[in-house]
Design a protein around this motif. Structure first.
Motif, PDB file in Angstrom:
ATOM      1  N   ASP A 146       0.819  -1.215   0.000  1.00 32.12           N
ATOM      2  CA  ASP A 146       0.000   0.000   0.000  1.00 32.12           C
ATOM      3  C   ASP A 146       0.853   1.264   0.000  1.00 32.12           C
ATOM      4  OD1 ASP A 146       1.044  -0.139   2.508  1.00 32.12           O
ATOM      5  OD2 ASP A 146      -0.878  -0.109   3.583  1.00 32.12           O
ATOM      6  N   ARG A 147       2.146   1.089  -0.291  1.00 31.00           N
ATOM      7  CA  ARG A 147       3.047   2.233  -0.338  1.00 31.00           C
ATOM      8  C   ARG A 147       4.204   1.917  -1.295  1.00 31.00           C
ATOM      9  NH1 ARG A 147       3.766  -0.632   4.241  1.00 31.00           N
ATOM     10  NH2 ARG A 147       5.890  -1.269   4.840  1.00 31.00           N
ATOM     11  N   SER A 205       6.329   2.716  -7.565  1.00 34.01           N
ATOM     12  CA  SER A 205       4.920   2.484  -7.263  1.00 34.01           C
ATOM     13  C   SER A 205       4.188   2.152  -8.564  1.00 34.01           C
ATOM     14  CB  SER A 205       4.297   3.719  -6.598  1.00 34.01           C
ATOM     15  OG  SER A 205       4.441   4.862  -7.432  1.00 34.01           O
TER      16      SER A 205
END
Length: 243
Positions: A146-147, A205
């Motif tokens: 999530d990062r 990402s």
């Protein structure tokens, strides 16, 4: 490390499968075979179903001349082209899809259904990025976080997932992975907008086009407990003789 690209399966020029997918009739054949999953489809039934699609009628309403036209085109042009570029293959008396990497992503569905949403100019870049198993694994690692992640932890995660032995991962192996990430895989994925790679901050990402690389089976399993076969319309085609 798997570096398969679109032309490698059959020795044809790179981009051969892209040309096939740009042909509406070859796309129709590919879709019909794919809908039969691992069972495949006989050449006779394929010609009938293609004639049904072409003439917008049920397979049982296809006339003999309509069937014959599609049978000839399948035999002499459509099937040889798709087999040559490694998308289809013969299995016994039928035709089945291969294990080509395009079938594992939503790119395939977007292509055959004509839903490219302005991606036509970047299609080769996108598919080349997805053709490599290491790059697909990178996207999986990113999806599970999530990062953003840095090159070093990403290399360690890839090494752990591909380590087939119980031996400790060597520094040499990690260095090779880091080098491949920085100089090959991340630039390719970034060019396709599948990841965002900030070299200055060492942060990786997912990119804007990540959804096109989503795994079809995972997406379909989310919407149906039965997976891929339940999402395709059920087709019942009787055994037909060579009329």
């Amino acid at each position: 490390m798997n570096t398969t690209t679109f032309g490698d399966r059959s020795g044809t020029p790179r981009g051969g499968a892209l040309e096939s997918l740009g042909d509406a009739r070859q796309c129709a054949v590919l879709r019909l075979v794919y809908e039969r999953s691992s069972a495949g489809i006989s050449k006779t039934d394929l010609a009938y179903e293609l004639a049904a699609v072409t003439n917008d009628k049920p397979p049982d309403d296809v006339t003999n001349p309509e069937y014959r036209r599609e049978q000839v085109d399948c035999h002499h042009r459509l099937l040889p082209a798709l087999i040559e570029v490694g998308l289809l293959e013969e299995s016994g008396d039928g035709i089945v899809t291969t294990d080509h990497p395009i079938f594992d992503t939503l790119v395939f569905e977007a292509i055959v259904e004509g839903r490219l949403d302005g991606l036509e100019d970047d299609l080769e870049t996108l598919i080349d990025a997805l053709a490599d198993s290491t790059r697909r694994l990178i996207l999986t690692v990113l999806d599970e976080r999530d990062r953003p992640i840095g090159v070093e932890p990403l290399a360690r995660s890839l090494a752990a997932r591909t380590n087939s032995t119980r031996k400790a991962i060597s520094d040499r192996r990690l260095e090779r992975l880091r080098t491949a990430l920085v100089h090959v895989h991340l630039p390719v994925l970034a060019d396709a907008d599948l990841v965002e790679y900030d070299v200055a901050t060492d942060r990786i990402s997912t990119g804007e086009r990540r959804s096109f690389a989503s795994d079809r089976s995972a997406t379909e399993s989310d919407s149906s407990p039965e997976g891929r076969e339940s999402t395709s319309p059920s087709r019942t085609v009787g055994k037909r003789g060579n009329v």
